[in-house]
Design a protein around this motif. Sequence first.
Motif, PDB file in Angstrom:
ATOM      1  N   GLY A 110       0.627  -1.122   0.248  1.00  0.00           N
ATOM      2  CA  GLY A 110       0.171   0.307  -0.138  1.00  0.00           C
ATOM      3  C   GLY A 110       0.713   1.611  -0.212  1.00  0.00           C
ATOM      4  N   ALA A 111       0.159   2.190   0.566  1.00  0.00           N
ATOM      5  CA  ALA A 111       0.536   3.172   0.427  1.00  0.00           C
ATOM      6  C   ALA A 111      -0.093   4.085   1.678  1.00  0.00           C
ATOM      7  CB  ALA A 111       0.296   4.335  -0.850  1.00  0.00           C
ATOM      8  N   ARG A 112       1.041   5.633   2.785  1.00  0.00           N
ATOM      9  CA  ARG A 112       0.639   6.302   3.337  1.00  0.00           C
ATOM     10  C   ARG A 112       0.084   7.919   2.907  1.00  0.00           C
ATOM     11  NH1 ARG A 112      -1.479   3.781   6.928  1.00  0.00           N
ATOM     12  NH2 ARG A 112      -1.088   5.291   8.759  1.00  0.00           N
ATOM     13  N   ASP A 113      -0.516   8.047   3.324  1.00  0.00           N
ATOM     14  CA  ASP A 113      -0.864   9.550   2.904  1.00  0.00           C
ATOM     15  C   ASP A 113       0.319  10.753   3.746  1.00  0.00           C
ATOM     16  OD1 ASP A 113      -3.155   9.912   0.939  1.00  0.00           O
ATOM     17  OD2 ASP A 113      -3.879   8.784   3.417  1.00  0.00           O
ATOM     18  N   VAL A 114       0.452  11.774   2.804  1.00  0.00           N
ATOM     19  CA  VAL A 114       1.006  12.350   3.957  1.00  0.00           C
ATOM     20  C   VAL A 114       0.542  13.354   4.727  1.00  0.00           C
ATOM     21  CG1 VAL A 114       3.071  14.359   3.835  1.00  0.00           C
ATOM     22  CG2 VAL A 114       2.993  12.592   2.511  1.00  0.00           C
ATOM     23  N   ALA A 235       4.637   2.145  -0.525  1.00  0.00           N
ATOM     24  CA  ALA A 235       5.906   1.554   0.233  1.00  0.00           C
ATOM     25  C   ALA A 235       6.273   0.060  -0.487  1.00  0.00           C
ATOM     26  CB  ALA A 235       4.537   0.541   1.418  1.00  0.00           C
ATOM     27  N   SER A 236       7.410   0.914  -1.314  1.00  0.00           N
ATOM     28  CA  SER A 236       7.672   0.023  -2.270  1.00  0.00           C
ATOM     29  C   SER A 236       9.077  -0.560  -1.697  1.00  0.00           C
ATOM     30  CB  SER A 236       8.033   0.452  -3.889  1.00  0.00           C
ATOM     31  OG  SER A 236       7.913   2.009  -3.653  1.00  0.00           O
ATOM     32  N   ALA A 237       9.855   0.256  -0.831  1.00  0.00           N
ATOM     33  CA  ALA A 237      10.697  -0.609  -0.354  1.00  0.00           C
ATOM     34  C   ALA A 237      11.778  -1.652  -0.687  1.00  0.00           C
ATOM     35  CB  ALA A 237      11.716   0.754   1.212  1.00  0.00           C
ATOM     36  N   LEU A 238      11.053  -2.367  -0.243  1.00  0.00           N
ATOM     37  CA  LEU A 238      11.531  -4.139  -0.025  1.00  0.00           C
ATOM     38  C   LEU A 238      11.583  -4.412  -1.496  1.00  0.00           C
ATOM     39  CD1 LEU A 238       8.628  -5.713   1.967  1.00  0.00           C
ATOM     40  CD2 LEU A 238      11.588  -5.322   2.559  1.00  0.00           C
ATOM     41  N   ALA A 239      10.962  -4.174  -2.322  1.00  0.00           N
ATOM     42  CA  ALA A 239      10.713  -4.268  -3.912  1.00  0.00           C
ATOM     43  C   ALA A 239      12.397  -3.300  -4.755  1.00  0.00           C
ATOM     44  CB  ALA A 239       9.890  -3.733  -4.583  1.00  0.00           C
ATOM     45  N   THR A 240      12.445  -1.617  -4.098  1.00  0.00           N
ATOM     46  CA  THR A 240      13.213  -0.930  -4.712  1.00  0.00           C
ATOM     47  C   THR A 240      14.884  -2.042  -4.350  1.00  0.00           C
ATOM     48  OG1 THR A 240      13.281   0.332  -3.153  1.00  0.00           O
ATOM     49  CG2 THR A 240      11.785   0.805  -5.012  1.00  0.00           C
ATOM     50  N   ASP A 249       6.222   8.917  -8.690  1.00  0.00           N
ATOM     51  CA  ASP A 249       6.554   8.947  -7.079  1.00  0.00           C
ATOM     52  C   ASP A 249       6.037   7.921  -6.474  1.00  0.00           C
ATOM     53  OD1 ASP A 249       4.959   7.322  -8.747  1.00  0.00           O
ATOM     54  OD2 ASP A 249       2.798   7.704  -8.296  1.00  0.00           O
ATOM     55  N   GLY A 250       7.250   6.740  -6.166  1.00  0.00           N
ATOM     56  CA  GLY A 250       7.791   5.872  -5.793  1.00  0.00           C
ATOM     57  C   GLY A 250       5.956   4.349  -6.100  1.00  0.00           C
ATOM     58  N   GLN A 251       5.158   4.451  -6.560  1.00  0.00           N
ATOM     59  CA  GLN A 251       4.251   3.320  -7.361  1.00  0.00           C
ATOM     60  C   GLN A 251       5.729   2.756  -7.898  1.00  0.00           C
ATOM     61  OE1 GLN A 251       0.830   5.181  -8.615  1.00  0.00           O
ATOM     62  NE2 GLN A 251      -0.030   3.458  -7.622  1.00  0.00           N
ATOM     63  N   LEU A 252       5.614   0.466  -7.890  1.00  0.00           N
ATOM     64  CA  LEU A 252       6.240  -0.028  -8.494  1.00  0.00           C
ATOM     65  C   LEU A 252       5.754  -0.117  -9.889  1.00  0.00           C
ATOM     66  CD1 LEU A 252       6.479  -2.867  -5.681  1.00  0.00           C
ATOM     67  CD2 LEU A 252       8.306  -1.410  -6.887  1.00  0.00           C
ATOM     68  N   LEU A 253       6.603  -0.179 -11.376  1.00  0.00           N
ATOM     69  CA  LEU A 253       6.342  -0.351 -12.069  1.00  0.00           C
ATOM     70  C   LEU A 253       6.503  -1.613 -12.624  1.00  0.00           C
ATOM     71  CD1 LEU A 253       9.610   1.384 -13.904  1.00  0.00           C
ATOM     72  CD2 LEU A 253       6.921   2.056 -14.037  1.00  0.00           C
ATOM     73  N   VAL A 254       4.899  -2.186 -13.540  1.00  0.00           N
ATOM     74  CA  VAL A 254       5.075  -3.601 -13.528  1.00  0.00           C
ATOM     75  C   VAL A 254       4.223  -3.596 -14.786  1.00  0.00           C
ATOM     76  CG1 VAL A 254       3.780  -3.433 -10.819  1.00  0.00           C
ATOM     77  CG2 VAL A 254       1.954  -2.884 -12.488  1.00  0.00           C
ATOM     78  N   ASP A 255       3.863  -5.510 -15.278  1.00  0.00           N
ATOM     79  CA  ASP A 255       3.736  -5.600 -16.646  1.00  0.00           C
ATOM     80  C   ASP A 255       2.159  -5.970 -16.240  1.00  0.00           C
ATOM     81  OD1 ASP A 255       3.755  -8.545 -15.509  1.00  0.00           O
ATOM     82  OD2 ASP A 255       5.407  -9.141 -16.583  1.00  0.00           O
ATOM     83  N   ASP A 256       1.663  -6.032 -17.695  1.00  0.00           N
ATOM     84  CA  ASP A 256       0.631  -6.930 -17.297  1.00  0.00           C
ATOM     85  C   ASP A 256      -0.482  -7.692 -16.302  1.00  0.00           C
ATOM     86  OD1 ASP A 256       0.033  -4.848 -19.773  1.00  0.00           O
ATOM     87  OD2 ASP A 256       0.303  -6.274 -21.085  1.00  0.00           O
ATOM     88  N   HIS A 257       0.797  -8.056 -16.258  1.00  0.00           N
ATOM     89  CA  HIS A 257      -0.024  -9.567 -15.050  1.00  0.00           C
ATOM     90  C   HIS A 257       1.220  -8.724 -13.834  1.00  0.00           C
ATOM     91  CE1 HIS A 257      -0.546 -11.750 -18.453  1.00  0.00           C
ATOM     92  NE2 HIS A 257       0.567 -11.994 -18.736  1.00  0.00           N
ATOM     93  N   GLY A 269      -2.622  -3.175  -5.938  1.00  0.00           N
ATOM     94  CA  GLY A 269      -2.711  -2.221  -4.808  1.00  0.00           C
ATOM     95  C   GLY A 269      -2.372  -0.979  -5.358  1.00  0.00           C
ATOM     96  N   ASP A 270      -2.206  -0.005  -3.875  1.00  0.00           N
ATOM     97  CA  ASP A 270      -1.626   0.963  -3.516  1.00  0.00           C
ATOM     98  C   ASP A 270      -0.338   1.382  -4.778  1.00  0.00           C
ATOM     99  OD1 ASP A 270      -4.107   2.245  -3.486  1.00  0.00           O
ATOM    100  OD2 ASP A 270      -4.496   2.735  -1.790  1.00  0.00           O
ATOM    101  N   VAL A 271       0.610   0.351  -4.245  1.00  0.00           N
ATOM    102  CA  VAL A 271       2.168   0.740  -4.128  1.00  0.00           C
ATOM    103  C   VAL A 271       2.655  -0.184  -5.778  1.00  0.00           C
ATOM    104  CG1 VAL A 271       2.023  -2.646  -3.894  1.00  0.00           C
ATOM    105  CG2 VAL A 271       4.185  -0.530  -2.890  1.00  0.00           C
TER     106      VAL A 271
END
Length: 296
Positions: A110-114, A235-240, A249-257, A269-271
């Motif tokens: 997910g994500a957290r609002d500032v 909350a993308s730190a585990l992936a980065t 903006d920190g959202q993870l790049l994903v493919d069609d799957h 989800g929001d991540v």
Amino acid sequence: MSDVLDCLVIGGGPAGLTAAVYLARYRRKLQVVDAGDSRVGWIPRTRNVPGYPDGIRGTDLLQRLREHAQRYEVPMAQGAVGSLAVRGDAFEAMVDGRPLLARKVLLATGARDVEPDLPGLRESLASGNVRYCPVCDGFETQGQRVAVLGKGLHGLRESLFVAGFDNQVTWLSMGSQEELPPEQLARLRARGVLITDQRPLHIRCEAGQGVELEMVDGRRLSFDVLYPALGLRHASALATGLGAGVQPDGQLLVDDHLQTTVPGLYAAGDVAAGLNQISVAYGQAAIAATAIHNGL
């Protein structure tokens, strides 16, 4: 490899729990690890989730999703994943000092609002005087006095969006309007949006009584609803940490799957890149879980 999970789901919000139901119905060996801080829990009532025409409290929605997963005996653990690493053909996650191995991982963190420095924020969120998602609940603000607190194009665009619900909108630009082209500001004026460039000295919220702002020049401005538009921290730190690609903006790049740029690592989800909505999280989770199943 008998102790290796087919999939570790990190996050127990709408995306994580939906994916868990799908994976369980695919008869996969999985584990959900949830830190227990889904921002859905702060929603006083959401009215745009299909199937709930009268709306549903965020906490109640989470409980129903957990009950759904429990029907399929999905293992769910409370805890935080401190790190994620690749170990041969599997991922190793450290959960409160304990290692878990999984062939695939789905991030639903997910994500957290500032949040602004706003006394009474939690109480005002509960009463609906402070809101974060005009896409979710702008419909409920029709005809009200609405303030948007945010800088630059982000604040301007959110002000225009909220004005589309026939609201009396004031954009609290925090001194950033001078950075914008005149044609952008003209769009606000055409929609009747007022602009205040001073920074609030104090923000006071009384549950159910609206929001009062005290400005630098001593003025007191009152509104029915305040939308902080200060952005999200995804909350993308585990992936980065594994080298996964992200948007600015920190959202993870994903493919069609919904697979990230790291093979075997998925996000929903929001991540993940896309619109931050519960319904979107459901759909992304279904796609990701099915891709994980087919890839195992």
